[in-house]
Design an enzyme around this catalytic site. Structure first.
Site, PDB file in Angstrom:
ATOM      1  N   GLN A  27      81.619  78.522  -5.292  1.00  0.00           N
ATOM      2  CA  GLN A  27      81.954  79.641  -6.075  1.00  0.00           C
ATOM      3  C   GLN A  27      82.948  80.468  -5.581  1.00  0.00           C
ATOM      4  O   GLN A  27      83.589  80.398  -4.473  1.00  0.00           O
ATOM      5  CB  GLN A  27      80.591  80.553  -6.198  1.00  0.00           C
ATOM      6  CG  GLN A  27      79.508  79.850  -7.077  1.00  0.00           C
ATOM      7  CD  GLN A  27      78.173  80.753  -7.203  1.00  0.00           C
ATOM      8  OE1 GLN A  27      77.457  80.539  -6.665  1.00  0.00           O
ATOM      9  NE2 GLN A  27      78.439  81.596  -8.008  1.00  0.00           N
ATOM     10  N   HIS A  28      83.612  81.352  -6.474  1.00  0.00           N
ATOM     11  CA  HIS A  28      84.385  82.624  -6.075  1.00  0.00           C
ATOM     12  C   HIS A  28      85.841  82.103  -6.015  1.00  0.00           C
ATOM     13  O   HIS A  28      86.622  83.044  -5.851  1.00  0.00           O
ATOM     14  CB  HIS A  28      84.024  83.295  -5.100  1.00  0.00           C
ATOM     15  CG  HIS A  28      82.317  83.710  -5.038  1.00  0.00           C
ATOM     16  ND1 HIS A  28      81.977  84.146  -6.230  1.00  0.00           N
ATOM     17  CD2 HIS A  28      81.425  83.488  -4.048  1.00  0.00           C
ATOM     18  CE1 HIS A  28      80.570  84.239  -5.780  1.00  0.00           C
ATOM     19  NE2 HIS A  28      80.218  83.804  -4.652  1.00  0.00           N
ATOM     20  N   ASP A  58      77.569  76.337  -7.194  1.00  0.00           N
ATOM     21  CA  ASP A  58      76.869  75.183  -6.263  1.00  0.00           C
ATOM     22  C   ASP A  58      75.360  75.759  -6.079  1.00  0.00           C
ATOM     23  O   ASP A  58      74.567  75.053  -5.817  1.00  0.00           O
ATOM     24  CB  ASP A  58      77.441  75.065  -4.880  1.00  0.00           C
ATOM     25  CG  ASP A  58      77.948  76.424  -4.083  1.00  0.00           C
ATOM     26  OD1 ASP A  58      77.665  77.543  -4.880  1.00  0.00           O
ATOM     27  OD2 ASP A  58      78.606  76.171  -3.199  1.00  0.00           O
TER      28      ASP A  58
END
Length: 470
Positions: free
Chosen positions: A70-71, A225
């Site tokens: 992520q991110h 995830d």
């Protein structure tokens, strides 16, 4: 009928091919990613192609989906070319930008109300602010911003223009400019942080296709995830999933969104239409790696040493902030050891303190979820760190509740495959994949109570830390 699931994580790319109805594993592949906190996305694409080839290709699958870390900030120019290497979730250079954004928007409560989270260096919005202020030319070239799994899904679908970029609720909810509670972007926050308004991916529902493979098989919307791991592990109401990978995560599936003004609990969405309140630590399995390297042993011996020491390691406490920390928000912190005496200066005590310290940091996250209303009947322990016998046996002592450990597996990739099966098979819910026996470890009782002294000693030590040397 076969389906494919992809996990593009920080360290590697995994591909699983499973039977859509039973979930039985048919074949799989894996390829490594380069180290670092910034990586050119082309490395992910090369690893995905290698992992797919090892898994026997995708020509015979009925659907596929991609889950990913992520991110991460992926910036594309007007031609779809990558502007600069992606800044990953574990890149902490935007810590100052996070503090600025919190202050500029009126504090943590305002952010929690707006998007369900409070900015920290991990989130995409803080990385965009950093880019705008430190690399303005790159920011000016940025026509679109997406996340790692968005970019890989777009590439698998043929990269047909920026307007074909797609994402899902779970990954969008970790950007800092999309609200899980309202299901909408907050483009005003994006403009404020980045000082520009790039194109962002369309957010899809759980079973909406994000395009198709060259074979014509549909691509699922994918997932972040953690949301994929929850789906892959089959977490039930009352279960809290603790994942011990490069990062440590503690999360549960909820029917209502979270909005924690402290920023400890991030109000993410899951990939089924529900919500995923989550706490993340930067330091998890690598704490065990570091302890093993320090002692000059492998992980099996580290586990044996840890289990040979008493609970609480006779007062030796290891605070595991080896890479700074996200929860609590201490990006410049370092790790530390407390309670070192002649009696605790042994490999066994240090091994035990490393395992307990890592688990105590995750238990702090468990407490935060409970404070936000989560119910904890048991912990489902997954990730590479769960392979350690010491982790499995010590976890119930630290968490104070039963711990279920499913067999080792690629739960993020499995979650993506289960989403693909949902698209291929249809139905109101993702197909139920059964057949995995999961041993349960009971929480030990000392005089009829859990083991409080481990947590208490850790709590007294965790704030006594030194900043990282520049």
């Amino acid at each position: 009928m076969l389906v494919a699931g992809v996990d593009s994580s920080t360290q590697s790319c995994k591909v699983v091919i499973r039977d859509a109805e039973s979930g039985e594993l048919v074949r799989e592949g894996r390829a490594s990613h380069p180290d670092g906190t910034e990586v050119h996305p082309d490395a992910w694409w090369s690893a995905l192609q290698e992992a797919v080839a090892q898994a026997g290709g995708l020509d015979d699958v009925a659907a596929a989906a991609v889950a990913g870390q992520q991110h991460g900030m992926v910036c594309l120019d007007e031609h779809g070319e990558v502007v600069r290497p992606a800044l990953l979730w574990n890149d902490t250079r935007s810590a100052g930008a996070a503090s600025d954004l919190i202050e500029e928007f009126g504090g943590g409560q305002a952010w929690a109300d707006a998007v369900g989270l409070v900015p920290v260096a991990s989130f995409t919005i803080t990385k965009l602010r950093w880019l705008a202020r430190h690399e303005p030319e790159a920011a000016d070239r940025t026509a679109a911003v997406c996340l790692p799994h968005d970019w890989l899904t777009w590439k698998l679908a043929g990269a047909q223009g920026l307007d074909a970029l797609r994402t899902d609720r779970s990954d969008a909810s970790g950007t800092g400019y999309w609200s899980a509670a309202t299901g909408a972007y907050r483009l005003d926050l994006l403009r404020h942080a980045f000082e520009r308004e790039p194109l962002v991916p369309v957010v899809l529902g759980p079973t909406e296709p994000a395009g198709g493979l060259p074979s014509g098989a549909p691509l699922g919307p994918g997932a972040g995830d953690n949301a994929a791991a929850g789906l892959g592990a089959g977490a039930l109401p009352g279960d809290v999933v603790v994942s011990i990978g490069t990062s440590g995560t503690v999360f549960s599936v909820a029917d209502t969104p979270a909005a924690d003004p402290t920023g400890i609990v991030a109000g993410f969405a899951d990939c089924t239409g529900r919500y995923l309140p989550l706490v993340c630590t930067l330091n998890a399995a690598r704490v065990l790696d570091a302890a093993a390297a320090l002692l000059g042993v492998d992980h099996e011996e580290l586990s044996r040493l840890a289990l040979s020491a008493p609970a609480g390691a006779d007062g030796l406490v290891l605070v595991p902030y080896l890479e700074g920390e996200r929860t609590p928000n201490r990006p410049l912190a370092t790790g530390s050891v407390h309670g070192l005496t002649l009696g605790t200066s042994t490999p066994a005590h240090l091994a035990r303190a490393a395992v307990e310290g890592m688990l105590c940091a995750l238990a702090d996250g468990l407490d935060a979820l409970v404070a936000q209303g989560s119910t904890v009947n048991r912990v489902v322990l997954v990730g590479g760190g769960a392979r350690s016998e010491a982790v499995r046996r010590i976890a119930p002592e630290v968490f104070g509740c039963p711990v279920v450990v499913p067999p080792p597996g690629e739960y993020v990739a499995d979650g993506a495959a289960r989403q693909a099966a949902w698209i291929a098979v249809g139905g109101a819910e993702a197909p139920a994949w059964t057949g995995r026996e999961a041993p349960e470890y009971a929480a030990p009782q000392y005089e009829g109570k859990p083991v409080p002294h481990i947590r208490e000693r850790y709590a007294s030590a965790r704030d006594h830390i030194l900043p990282r040397v520049a």
